[in-house]
Design an enzyme around this catalytic site. Structure first.
Site, PDB file in Angstrom:
ATOM      1  N   ALA A 165       0.876  -1.129  -0.091  1.00  0.00           N
ATOM      2  CA  ALA A 165       0.131   0.043   0.071  1.00  0.00           C
ATOM      3  C   ALA A 165       0.971   1.209   0.023  1.00  0.00           C
ATOM      4  CB  ALA A 165      -0.954  -0.010   1.104  1.00  0.00           C
ATOM      5  N   GLU A 186       1.126 -10.449  -0.327  1.00  0.00           N
ATOM      6  CA  GLU A 186      -0.028 -11.090  -0.251  1.00  0.00           C
ATOM      7  C   GLU A 186      -0.705 -11.500  -1.572  1.00  0.00           C
ATOM      8  OE1 GLU A 186      -2.270 -10.052   3.606  1.00  0.00           O
ATOM      9  OE2 GLU A 186      -1.495  -8.090   3.061  1.00  0.00           O
ATOM     10  N   GLY A 246       1.075  -6.126   0.978  1.00  0.00           N
ATOM     11  CA  GLY A 246      -0.163  -6.482   0.174  1.00  0.00           C
ATOM     12  C   GLY A 246       0.296  -7.110  -1.086  1.00  0.00           C
ATOM     13  N   GLU A 275       4.282  -6.013   7.966  1.00  0.00           N
ATOM     14  CA  GLU A 275       3.064  -5.170   8.854  1.00  0.00           C
ATOM     15  C   GLU A 275       3.564  -5.015  10.266  1.00  0.00           C
ATOM     16  OE1 GLU A 275       1.295  -6.643   4.859  1.00  0.00           O
ATOM     17  OE2 GLU A 275       2.788  -7.521   6.236  1.00  0.00           O
TER      18      GLU A 275
END
Length: 282
Positions: A74, A127, A124, A147
């Site tokens: 992000a 992910e 992300g 994170e």
């Protein structure tokens, strides 16, 4: 095959192309920001991928990044600005995005997704890679889930998928320490990378895998992918077997492509597949 005429419009932050028959290529295109995801990119990807799911002429999607990184996750600068301006990201906002980060990390598609990882990938970005079916990485690629170092959590699908692929202890190594791992470790220790190649070969290697997939019956591929998704969800072997033996799967398989596959075998030639679900009218 010419590109479909109904391609959704997107911003300059995502590049859409069709490098091979039946193959969609999506390129994250914010190289100066290491392809960190913005709300606009998320919306672009959501729109294109929803269209891809329903476009019968497209059978595989390849995702890559522009420049020296795949995806830095992000856009934390934008996230911080929102927090400081009284616009925090709520849990409801995250949970309402049913397809997860980049509209990929929790997406359950019966069409194959291939990640062509051309450099670093964090948060992300990692992910979404974990939710791809095949992963090609450059030798200098790295993968991180940092994170915990930012006071957040890999909630967009990374935790269950990494745990399932790598096992509890190795998943804990990435998730609790927050340290990146190399491409070789991602392949040999953690098990979520299929192929490691020189950086210059990443996209061509990913497209080669896509070509190998589209050489197979799309009906068979999509039914198999659905069974793989069910196998991830259910430990009960009978649940997966019921799908494979069920009327929907068998109905899809007993169309034109199974007939073509059998004819091609007997005639010692390469099959010419139709789009999934094709049935000739009598």
């Amino acid at each position: 095959m010419s590109p479909p005429s109904t391609v959704p419009s997107v911003s300059e932050e995502v590049l859409v192309s069709f490098p091979k028959d039946h193959v969609l290529l999506l390129t994250l295109h914010r190289p100066k920001s290491l392809n960190a995801l913005t709300p606009q990119m998320t919306e672009d990807l959501r729109r294109v991928l929803n269209w891809f799911e329903d476009e019968p002429s497209l059978w595989v999607v390849v995702i890559t990044g522009s420049g020296r990184a795949f995806c830095a996750g992000a856009d934390l600068k934008a996230w911080n600005r929102d927090e400081q301006n009284g616009k925090p990201m709520s849990p409801e906002t995250i949970l309402s995005n049913i397809h997860g980060f980049a509209s990929i990390s929790r997406r359950e598609s019966i069409k194959p997704f291939i990640a062509a990882v051309n450099g670093s990938s964090f948060g992300g970005g990692t992910e979404l890679i974990l939710n791809c079916d095949l992963v090609v990485a450059s030798k200098d690629a790295s993968f991180g889930l940092p994170e915990v170092k930012r006071g957040v959590i890999a909630i967009q699908g990374g935790i269950p998928r990494l745990s399932r692929i790598a096992g509890h202890q190795l998943a804990s190594e990435m998730l609790l320490l927050g340290k990146p791992v190399t491409a070789d470790d991602a392949r040999n220790r953690f098990g979520f990378v299929n192929v490691v190649v020189p950086t210059s070969d990443v996209l061509s290697a990913a497209l080669d895998l896509a070509s190998q997939i589209v050489a197979n019956s799309p009906d068979s591929v999509q039914s198999t992918k659905k069974a793989l998704l069910l196998a991830q969800k259910h430990s009960n072997e009978e649940t997966v077997s019921a799908h494979v033996r069920g009327p929907e799967t068998l109905g899809n398989l007993y169309g034109d492509n199974i007939k073509e596959g059998l004819r091609a075998f007997n005639e010692k030639r390469t099959p010419v597949w139709q789009n999934a679900g094709t049935r000739s009218k009598l």
